[in-house]
Write a protein that holds these residues in place. Structure first.
Motif, PDB file in Angstrom:
ATOM      1  N   VAL A 123       0.772  -1.029  -0.038  1.00 56.78           N
ATOM      2  CA  VAL A 123      -0.041   0.073  -0.048  1.00 56.78           C
ATOM      3  C   VAL A 123       0.783   1.329  -0.090  1.00 56.78           C
ATOM      4  CG1 VAL A 123      -1.790   1.263   1.364  1.00 56.78           C
ATOM      5  CG2 VAL A 123      -2.010  -1.152   1.149  1.00 56.78           C
ATOM      6  N   GLN A 124       0.524   2.021  -0.909  1.00 57.30           N
ATOM      7  CA  GLN A 124       1.347   3.142  -1.168  1.00 57.30           C
ATOM      8  C   GLN A 124       0.839   4.413   0.085  1.00 57.30           C
ATOM      9  OE1 GLN A 124       3.914   3.895  -3.341  1.00 57.30           O
ATOM     10  NE2 GLN A 124       3.817   1.404  -3.746  1.00 57.30           N
ATOM     11  N   GLY A 125       1.883   4.983   0.376  1.00 57.34           N
ATOM     12  CA  GLY A 125       1.423   6.147   1.333  1.00 57.34           C
ATOM     13  C   GLY A 125       1.488   5.792   2.661  1.00 57.34           C
ATOM     14  N   THR A 126       1.627   4.326   3.168  1.00 60.93           N
ATOM     15  CA  THR A 126       1.584   4.031   4.539  1.00 60.93           C
ATOM     16  C   THR A 126       3.287   4.119   5.252  1.00 60.93           C
ATOM     17  OG1 THR A 126       1.019   2.049   5.991  1.00 60.93           O
ATOM     18  CG2 THR A 126       2.091   1.682   4.025  1.00 60.93           C
ATOM     19  N   ASN A 127       2.907   4.309   6.520  1.00 61.74           N
ATOM     20  CA  ASN A 127       4.154   4.391   7.441  1.00 61.74           C
ATOM     21  C   ASN A 127       4.543   2.815   8.101  1.00 61.74           C
ATOM     22  OD1 ASN A 127       2.188   3.785   9.538  1.00 61.74           O
ATOM     23  ND2 ASN A 127       2.382   5.751  10.383  1.00 61.74           N
ATOM     24  N   GLY A 128       3.527   1.934   7.378  1.00 66.13           N
ATOM     25  CA  GLY A 128       3.905   0.540   7.739  1.00 66.13           C
ATOM     26  C   GLY A 128       3.538   0.112   9.249  1.00 66.13           C
ATOM     27  N   ARG A 129       2.474   1.078   9.929  1.00 59.89           N
ATOM     28  CA  ARG A 129       1.890   0.506  11.212  1.00 59.89           C
ATOM     29  C   ARG A 129       0.566   0.263  10.892  1.00 59.89           C
ATOM     30  NH1 ARG A 129       4.698   5.381  14.591  1.00 59.89           N
ATOM     31  NH2 ARG A 129       6.667   5.179  13.880  1.00 59.89           N
ATOM     32  N   VAL A 130      -0.091  -0.602  11.683  1.00 59.33           N
ATOM     33  CA  VAL A 130      -1.136  -1.044  11.480  1.00 59.33           C
ATOM     34  C   VAL A 130      -1.993  -1.159  13.047  1.00 59.33           C
ATOM     35  CG1 VAL A 130      -3.024  -2.933  10.783  1.00 59.33           C
ATOM     36  CG2 VAL A 130      -0.716  -2.236   9.628  1.00 59.33           C
ATOM     37  N   GLY A 131      -3.150  -0.730  13.224  1.00 58.98           N
ATOM     38  CA  GLY A 131      -4.094  -1.056  14.159  1.00 58.98           C
ATOM     39  C   GLY A 131      -5.316  -1.924  13.858  1.00 58.98           C
ATOM     40  N   MET A 132      -5.706  -2.791  14.586  1.00 59.05           N
ATOM     41  CA  MET A 132      -6.686  -3.530  14.349  1.00 59.05           C
ATOM     42  C   MET A 132      -7.982  -3.263  15.280  1.00 59.05           C
ATOM     43  SD  MET A 132      -5.889  -7.446  12.927  1.00 59.05           S
ATOM     44  CE  MET A 132      -7.585  -7.868  12.649  1.00 59.05           C
ATOM     45  N   ILE A 133      -9.241  -3.259  14.697  1.00 61.67           N
ATOM     46  CA  ILE A 133     -10.472  -3.153  15.386  1.00 61.67           C
ATOM     47  C   ILE A 133     -11.663  -3.811  14.903  1.00 61.67           C
ATOM     48  CG2 ILE A 133     -11.245  -0.957  13.974  1.00 61.67           C
ATOM     49  CD1 ILE A 133     -11.818   0.488  16.493  1.00 61.67           C
ATOM     50  N   GLY A 134     -12.818  -3.994  15.717  1.00 60.13           N
ATOM     51  CA  GLY A 134     -13.801  -4.570  15.228  1.00 60.13           C
ATOM     52  C   GLY A 134     -14.608  -5.128  16.166  1.00 60.13           C
ATOM     53  N   SER A 135     -15.864  -5.141  15.996  1.00 63.21           N
ATOM     54  CA  SER A 135     -17.031  -5.566  17.123  1.00 63.21           C
ATOM     55  C   SER A 135     -17.683  -7.155  16.887  1.00 63.21           C
ATOM     56  CB  SER A 135     -18.056  -4.431  17.198  1.00 63.21           C
ATOM     57  OG  SER A 135     -19.090  -4.867  18.072  1.00 63.21           O
ATOM     58  N   SER A 136     -17.841  -7.712  17.794  1.00 59.78           N
ATOM     59  CA  SER A 136     -18.838  -9.062  17.745  1.00 59.78           C
ATOM     60  C   SER A 136     -17.714  -9.858  17.126  1.00 59.78           C
ATOM     61  CB  SER A 136     -20.243  -8.719  17.040  1.00 59.78           C
ATOM     62  OG  SER A 136     -20.841  -9.894  16.964  1.00 59.78           O
ATOM     63  N   TYR A 137     -18.343 -10.548  15.868  1.00 57.25           N
ATOM     64  CA  TYR A 137     -17.310 -11.542  15.205  1.00 57.25           C
ATOM     65  C   TYR A 137     -16.174 -10.631  14.766  1.00 57.25           C
ATOM     66  CZ  TYR A 137     -16.861 -15.516  12.126  1.00 57.25           C
ATOM     67  OH  TYR A 137     -16.476 -16.983  11.477  1.00 57.25           O
ATOM     68  N   ASP A 138     -16.234  -9.520  14.450  1.00 55.87           N
ATOM     69  CA  ASP A 138     -15.068  -8.945  14.035  1.00 55.87           C
ATOM     70  C   ASP A 138     -14.181  -8.524  15.224  1.00 55.87           C
ATOM     71  OD1 ASP A 138     -16.770  -8.842  11.778  1.00 55.87           O
ATOM     72  OD2 ASP A 138     -16.521  -6.654  11.470  1.00 55.87           O
ATOM     73  N   GLY A 139     -14.733  -8.486  16.462  1.00 53.29           N
ATOM     74  CA  GLY A 139     -13.796  -8.340  17.331  1.00 53.29           C
ATOM     75  C   GLY A 139     -13.083  -9.699  17.532  1.00 53.29           C
ATOM     76  N   TRP A 140     -13.847 -10.795  17.427  1.00 56.53           N
ATOM     77  CA  TRP A 140     -13.230 -12.166  17.639  1.00 56.53           C
ATOM     78  C   TRP A 140     -11.872 -12.085  16.574  1.00 56.53           C
ATOM     79  CZ3 TRP A 140     -12.426 -15.762  13.694  1.00 56.53           C
ATOM     80  CH2 TRP A 140     -12.206 -17.053  14.123  1.00 56.53           C
ATOM     81  N   THR A 141     -11.960 -11.592  15.292  1.00 50.40           N
ATOM     82  CA  THR A 141     -10.739 -11.596  14.645  1.00 50.40           C
ATOM     83  C   THR A 141      -9.795 -10.749  14.974  1.00 50.40           C
ATOM     84  OG1 THR A 141     -11.488  -9.921  13.287  1.00 50.40           O
ATOM     85  CG2 THR A 141     -12.398 -11.975  12.445  1.00 50.40           C
ATOM     86  N   VAL A 142     -10.031  -9.721  15.698  1.00 52.76           N
ATOM     87  CA  VAL A 142      -8.908  -8.966  16.411  1.00 52.76           C
ATOM     88  C   VAL A 142      -8.326  -9.684  17.360  1.00 52.76           C
ATOM     89  CG1 VAL A 142      -8.185  -6.999  17.679  1.00 52.76           C
ATOM     90  CG2 VAL A 142     -10.139  -6.803  16.008  1.00 52.76           C
ATOM     91  N   ALA A 143      -8.944 -10.440  18.440  1.00 55.67           N
ATOM     92  CA  ALA A 143      -8.611 -11.346  19.246  1.00 55.67           C
ATOM     93  C   ALA A 143      -7.718 -12.591  18.734  1.00 55.67           C
ATOM     94  CB  ALA A 143      -9.445 -12.065  20.239  1.00 55.67           C
ATOM     95  N   MET A 144      -8.211 -13.085  17.424  1.00 60.05           N
ATOM     96  CA  MET A 144      -7.185 -14.153  16.981  1.00 60.05           C
ATOM     97  C   MET A 144      -5.896 -13.574  16.212  1.00 60.05           C
ATOM     98  SD  MET A 144      -8.944 -16.975  17.557  1.00 60.05           S
ATOM     99  CE  MET A 144      -8.304 -18.108  16.618  1.00 60.05           C
ATOM    100  N   ALA A 145      -5.929 -12.368  15.916  1.00 61.89           N
ATOM    101  CA  ALA A 145      -4.649 -11.662  15.405  1.00 61.89           C
ATOM    102  C   ALA A 145      -3.563 -11.563  16.655  1.00 61.89           C
ATOM    103  CB  ALA A 145      -5.048 -10.526  14.728  1.00 61.89           C
ATOM    104  N   LEU A 146      -4.030 -11.338  17.728  1.00 60.44           N
ATOM    105  CA  LEU A 146      -3.254 -11.039  19.077  1.00 60.44           C
ATOM    106  C   LEU A 146      -2.438 -12.266  19.258  1.00 60.44           C
ATOM    107  CD1 LEU A 146      -5.484  -8.603  20.942  1.00 60.44           C
ATOM    108  CD2 LEU A 146      -3.499  -8.193  19.670  1.00 60.44           C
ATOM    109  N   LEU A 147      -3.027 -13.538  18.848  1.00 65.48           N
ATOM    110  CA  LEU A 147      -2.360 -14.651  19.148  1.00 65.48           C
ATOM    111  C   LEU A 147      -0.906 -15.064  18.796  1.00 65.48           C
ATOM    112  CD1 LEU A 147      -5.243 -17.181  19.285  1.00 65.48           C
ATOM    113  CD2 LEU A 147      -4.474 -15.935  21.283  1.00 65.48           C
ATOM    114  N   ASP A 148      -0.598 -14.330  17.644  1.00 60.98           N
ATOM    115  CA  ASP A 148       0.551 -14.218  16.984  1.00 60.98           C
ATOM    116  C   ASP A 148       0.551 -13.031  15.998  1.00 60.98           C
ATOM    117  OD1 ASP A 148       3.307 -15.011  15.994  1.00 60.98           O
ATOM    118  OD2 ASP A 148       2.605 -16.615  14.744  1.00 60.98           O
ATOM    119  N   PRO A 149       0.808 -12.034  16.679  1.00 59.18           N
ATOM    120  CA  PRO A 149       0.683 -10.662  15.997  1.00 59.18           C
ATOM    121  C   PRO A 149       1.877 -10.482  15.040  1.00 59.18           C
ATOM    122  CG  PRO A 149       1.541 -10.247  18.058  1.00 59.18           C
ATOM    123  CD  PRO A 149       1.129 -11.628  18.096  1.00 59.18           C
ATOM    124  N   HIS A 150       1.473  -9.806  13.888  1.00 57.08           N
ATOM    125  CA  HIS A 150       2.671  -9.307  12.909  1.00 57.08           C
ATOM    126  C   HIS A 150       3.137  -8.214  13.666  1.00 57.08           C
ATOM    127  CE1 HIS A 150       4.572  -7.625   9.435  1.00 57.08           C
ATOM    128  NE2 HIS A 150       4.213  -8.560   8.726  1.00 57.08           N
TER     129      HIS A 150
END
Length: 638
Positions: A168-195
């Motif tokens: 992605v052009q124009g990024t500083n290479g840092r990412v935040g994740m957010i989401g509610s309900s099922y999307d909140g579950w996907t955030v929690a799963m990402a935290l098990l082995d975060p990039h």
């Protein structure tokens, strides 16, 4: 032939011959007139004159070759901007539904505050949903005993972030994740082995433990509305309609048989997830190995994280609190924060001036997003952003109408609990009762206690979102509901934490459900807000399926006529019951049709109970003597 017809035809022919024009040359066809191929160009894009962003649809490859559909919105002229990622089964394209020139107008309400030109927004369809390739598996278990493949939502999040920071052009290479309900579950799963590029996260009302207290069950009692969700979610890659109804009142609809009967009637029994779920009605390895609160504590990340919850979340009231508590107890409280607002499910992403009849000081959701959530994210996502310290716990005080901050909010097991005892004459007091007694009611599965006033209509979102704050007077006069009340309070009772129901009871059946409600009873009159006069506001409530009173994983019949203890935790609160109010505890054996009916006769699997299994039972609540029923309160200072 009729003479008139023949004459008319001949006359017409004559006229035609006389008036005919000379024959013209055939029109000439030029190459530009010839149609070849499709009228839909492969690479057409609408002009974006005046747009302040560029929108891209891409397919991001995962490590196994499956490609996931991803929508990216980049502010024009982006330079060194962070990315905010949400992974969803609910249509990534739907998060930016409007073809508007301004980014703020193009996104849905939950992202308006993020669309400020200083963040790149990214939404992705998870495997098998909407535009993404691969097989869809409901809350796909992590790689291991329940998932023998080499991918899960942890690896998919990792691979997605890896692609984004490289492409992605124009990024500083840092990412935040957010989401509610099922999307909140996907955030929690990402935290098990975060990039390494994942710098901050906010699981909002995440689905964490579907058996204990989130979407599927509460302490073993099944939430019937899941059948509609399964049909909508698992019968096509997009979204399918709910099951058809042949009654107006949901109460009547769910009385037609067991949940298994209704599932079979509508073909839900053919869905693989339903088959797995109904094969495991108890809290066995199938559920234990998917409990996210245990996983994040076993594999804690260093990513700063806000675990965000609503007090009256009608769908996922369990996960955020228990995940935060598990991390806190495991010694990882420094980078994990708990936030509980006065909201229904996912209201954090909408306006929140009120919740049903309860009115707040301002838009509590928008204010939190703007004043707390985004500054918290930005300090980790942007160079030079101000430091924004969050307390260990930030919890709304609904009675005082403001946020409270806590440096030492404790997990419930670390609190001292004070019994509020059930007494004779339906009284409630902090003093232990004397001689024993009991109050009985007849629980009839043919006439279960409704969770809101009837008729209960399918698709009534307003009543569904606010049912946890509905005035409980509508069941106060039912013979199968028993209520215990304190005298009018002369001083404030402040509750910080999760109350625990500790009920001693016997039943003439061999199984039973116990619903316990902790209620704030308002004064009989309220000049400033007349409709709140005498209002019975639930502070916390939940349900326990009696067969699990001794073990969630190993159910057992209830010995008929024998007093048993039913002890279970209610949702976490931060609440003050004011002088002039009273505290009520209400007990019943059904909460229908949110939860399926207990037959009250022990059967191996309630999903497949037969009509003859549903039986009336007399339930007796004990107080005093050896059966000192109480609700244990975590009072301030405890």
């Amino acid at each position: 032939m009729n003479t008139w017809i023949r004459s008319t035809l001949l006359t017409g022919i004559a006229v035609t011959l006389v008036g005919a024009a000379p024959v013209q040359n055939r029109p000439q066809v030029t190459p530009d007139m010839v149609q070849t191929g499709s009228d839909i160009p492969a690479d057409w894009q609408a002009p974006q004159t005046g747009f302040d962003y560029v929108k891209k649809d891409v397919m991001i490859p995962m490590r196994d070759g499956v490609k996931l559909h991803t929508v990216i919105m980049i502010p024009k002229g982006a330079h060194d901007l962070p990315m905010v990622l949400e992974r969803t089964p609910y249509n990534a394209s739907g998060f930016a539904p409007n073809n508007a020139p301004k980014m703020k107008d193009a996104v849905w309400s939950g992202d308006t505050d993020w669309a400020d030109g200083t963040h790149i927004l990214v939404w992705q369809d998870i495997r098998g949903k909407y535009g993404s390739e691969g097989d869809y598996v409901m809350t796909r278990p992590p790689r291991g005993p329940l998932n023998p493949t080499q991918t899960d939502d942890t690896t998919d999040a990792y691979d997605t972030i890896d692609w984004l920071v490289k492409n992605v052009q124009g990024t500083n290479g840092r990412v935040g994740m957010i989401g509610s309900s099922y999307d909140g579950w996907t955030v929690a799963m990402a935290l098990l082995d975060p990039h390494p590029a994942l710098k901050v996260a906010a699981p909002e009302s995440p689905m964490v433990d579907g058996w204990m207290g989130d979407d599927w069950f509460h302490y073993g009692a099944f939430r019937t509305g899941n059948l509609d969700y399964y049909v909508g979610q698992m019968t096509e890659a997009g979204s399918a309609p709910a099951m058809p109804r042949d009654t107006y009142d949901e109460y009547e609809y769910w009385l037609e048989g067991s949940v298994g009967d209704i599932a079979k009637k509508h073909g839900v029994d053919k869905l693989p997830f339903w088959q797995r779920l109904t094969a495991h009605p108890a809290y066995d390895a199938f559920w234990q190995l998917q409990a996210v609160d245990k996983m994040v504590a076993d594999k804690p990340s260093s990513v700063p994280t806000i675990w965000l919850q609503g007090f009256w979340d009608q769908e996922d009231i369990y996960g955020a609190v228990h995940s935060w508590e598990a991390l806190e107890k495991a010694g990882h409280g420094a980078n994990n924060h708990l936030v509980i607002g006065p909201w229904w499910h996912s209201q954090i992403n909408r306006s929140a001036w009120n919740l049903g009849p309860l009115k707040w000081n301002g838009d509590t959701a928008a204010n939190f997003r703007q004043d707390e959530l985004i500054p918290f994210f930005d300090q980790y996502l942007k160079d030079g952003a101000p430091t924004h310290k969050m307390p260990s716990a930030m919890i709304y005080n609904s009675a005082e109408n403001h946020w409270d901050s806590f440096a030492d909010w404790k997990a419930n097991e670390d609190r001292t609990l004070t019994p509020l005892y059930l007494q004779a004459d339906k009284r409630l007091a902090f003093d232990a009762p004397g001689v024993g007694g009991e109050d009985s009611y007849v629980s009839d599965p043919a006439k279960p206690v409704p969770y809101i006033q009837r008729p209960i209509t399918s698709g009534d979102e307003d009543r569904w979102r606010t049912w946890l704050v509905q005035d409980q007077r509508f069941v106060a006069d039912r013979q199968d509901v028993v209520s215990y009340t304190t005298p009018v309070l002369d001083k404030t009772v402040t509750i910080h934490g999760a109350p625990v129901a500790d009920i001693f009871a016997k039943t003439t059946g061999t199984d039973s459900d116990f619903v316990v409600k902790l209620i704030d009873v308002y004064p009989a009159t309220n000049p400033e807000n007349p409709e709140m006069g005498g209002y019975q506001l639930p502070i916390a409530m939940d349900i326990l399926r009696g067969r699990y009173r001794n073990s969630f994983s190993d159910p057992s019949p209830i010995p008929a006529g024998t007093v048993q203890e039913y002890k279970f935790r209610l949702p976490t609160v931060n609440y003050e019951v004011k002088p002039g109010h009273r505290i009520m505890v209400q007990i019943q054996s059904s909460l229908f049709p949110v939860y399926d009916r207990n037959p009250q006769k022990y059967v191996k699997n309630i999903f497949f109970a037969k009509p003859g299994d549903y039986q009336k039972a007399t339930v007796s609540i004990e107080h005093g003597g050896t059966g000192k029923s109480a609700v244990l309160l975590p009072l301030a200072g405890g």
